[in-house]
Design an enzyme around this catalytic site. Structure first.
Site, PDB file in Angstrom:
ATOM      1  N   ASP A  39       0.894  -1.227  -0.095  1.00 15.12           N
ATOM      2  CA  ASP A  39       0.018   0.053  -0.122  1.00 15.12           C
ATOM      3  C   ASP A  39       0.864   1.180   0.063  1.00 15.12           C
ATOM      4  OD1 ASP A  39      -2.229   1.700   0.586  1.00 15.12           O
ATOM      5  OD2 ASP A  39      -1.695   1.756   2.610  1.00 15.12           O
TER       6      ASP A  39
ATOM      7  N   ASP B 227      -0.157   5.131   0.863  1.00 10.45           N
ATOM      8  CA  ASP B 227      -0.490   6.134   1.880  1.00 10.45           C
ATOM      9  C   ASP B 227      -0.623   5.424   3.264  1.00 10.45           C
ATOM     10  OD1 ASP B 227      -0.844   8.283   0.095  1.00 10.45           O
ATOM     11  OD2 ASP B 227      -2.611   7.124  -0.686  1.00 10.45           O
TER      12      ASP B 227
HETATM   13  C1  XBP Z   1      -5.365   6.041   0.304  1.00  8.19           C
HETATM   14  C2  XBP Z   1      -6.609   6.835   0.110  1.00  8.19           C
HETATM   15  C3  XBP Z   1      -6.448   8.078  -1.050  1.00  8.19           C
HETATM   16  C4  XBP Z   1      -5.606   9.060  -0.453  1.00  8.19           C
HETATM   17  C5  XBP Z   1      -5.947  10.491  -1.668  1.00  8.19           C
HETATM   18  O1  XBP Z   1      -6.040   4.748   0.741  1.00  8.19           O
HETATM   19  O2  XBP Z   1      -7.673   6.660   0.541  1.00  8.19           O
HETATM   20  O3  XBP Z   1      -7.754   8.332  -1.242  1.00  8.19           O
HETATM   21  O4  XBP Z   1      -6.263   9.558   0.739  1.00  8.19           O
HETATM   22  O5  XBP Z   1      -5.786  10.005  -2.767  1.00  8.19           O
HETATM   23  P1  XBP Z   1      -4.954   3.361   0.714  1.00  8.19           P
HETATM   24  P2  XBP Z   1      -6.626  10.574  -4.066  1.00  8.19           P
HETATM   25  O6  XBP Z   1      -3.852   3.780   1.578  1.00  8.19           O
HETATM   26  O7  XBP Z   1      -5.845   2.450   1.651  1.00  8.19           O
HETATM   27  O8  XBP Z   1      -4.773   3.098  -0.636  1.00  8.19           O
HETATM   28  O9  XBP Z   1      -6.990  11.725  -3.652  1.00  8.19           O
HETATM   29  O10 XBP Z   1      -5.583  10.396  -5.096  1.00  8.19           O
HETATM   30  O11 XBP Z   1      -7.810   9.573  -4.354  1.00  8.19           O
HETATM   31 MG    MG Z   2      -3.020   3.063   3.449  1.00  5.30          MG
END
Ligand code: XBP
Ligand code: MG
Length: 259
Positions: free
Chosen positions: A12, A14
């Site tokens: 993953d 973020d």
């Molecule tokens: C990450 C997210 C993303 C970011 C924003 O979730 O939820 O939406 O917060 O990205 P994960 P965008 O780590 O579970 O993949 O604004 O580009 O959508």
């Molecule tokens: Mg995440």
């Protein structure tokens, strides 16, 4: 039953590769709102609640529905949200380029161990593809993108995490079965996606926003992967003596059937 050999690590982005949510995405959303002349402001607490919705466009929509229900965005709301989100992506890339969001402890070490051992690497994330490139480029270097055999990101699948689709798409591109993979995640939505995709081995590194979430089915829950001399704290009851999450531990967890 013997477990299939571990062939792939799926990351993953973020919250897992770097702590991007509070000081990256949140700030980028607020800058986009300000640039559009909106007085919306997502403070740290509100953003934590909004994280229940994965995907930036989906998150903006939920906020509008709850907080500004009459807002129509000068016509077509879908178009308005898409435009606002493009601005947000521009700001996120700028924030990454400033280079103040480092990789989390142990991430680069583990990636190096996996590459050395000949494992393949993939990314499975909800975030926009350009954000992944921007983060890898700023935190490691331009070459880092090529270390990953698949970058599964954003709207490439319509159903975002906790749906399994992004992991299923990544594994299809790699031509591997779930039993050949281990995943690294930071959130409840993330682990739900991994487990629904049938991947047995999941390493969770929590962050401030996810520390109190549920991680049913996790192989191990830690506060960070850690480094020699900078041990991780084990937050789940299994593998209590672990000081570092390295490839040897992930292989052991995988051979034990993921737990
Ligand atoms: C990450 C997210 C993303 C970011 C924003 O979730 O939820 O939406 O917060 O990205 P994960 P965008 O780590 O579970 O993949 O604004 O580009 O959508
Ligand atoms: Mg995440």
């Amino acid at each position: 039953m013997t477990m299939a050999k571990l062939e792939v690590l799926l990351f993953d982005v973020d919250g897992t590769l770097a702590d991007t949510e509070r000081d990256g995405h949140r700030v980028a959303f607020n800058r986009a709102f300000a640039e559009r002349g909106l007085d919306w402001r997502w403070d740290e607490g509100l953003y934590g609640e909004l994280l229940a919705v994965t995907g930036g466009k989906e998150r903006i929509r939920r906020y509008i529905e709850k907080t500004h229900p009459g807002f129509s965005g000068e016509g077509d709301l879908d178009e308005y949200i898409a435009g606002l989100h493009q601005l947000k992506t521009k700001h996120f890339k700028q924030i990454m380029a400033e280079g103040r969001l480092p990789l989390r402890s142990g991430v680069l070490r583990l990636i190096g161990e996996a590459r050395q051992a000949g494992l393949r690497l993939g990314i499975a994330t909800t975030t926009t593809p350009a954000n992944v490139t921007a983060l890898l480029g700023a935190a490691i270097g331009e070459e880092a993108t090529s270390w990953f055999d698949v970058i599964a990101a954003g709207d490439i699948v319509p159903a975002k995490k906790p749906a399994p689709d992004i992991y299923l798409w990544a594994m299809e591109q790699l031509g591997v079965e779930p039993a050949q993979c281990a995943a690294l995640e930071d959130s409840e939505n993330g682990i739900k996606s991994v487990r629904a995709a049938g991947i047995p081995t999941v390493i969770i590194t929590v962050n401030g926003y996810t520390r109190h979430e549920r991680f049913d089915g996790a192989s191990i829950v830690v506060d960070q992967l850690g480094e020699p001399g900078e041990p991780c704290e084990v937050l789940s009851s299994n593998r209590a003596g672990t000081r570092i999450v390295d490839l040897a531990l992930i292989r052991a967890l995988h051979e034990a059937g993921g737990c």
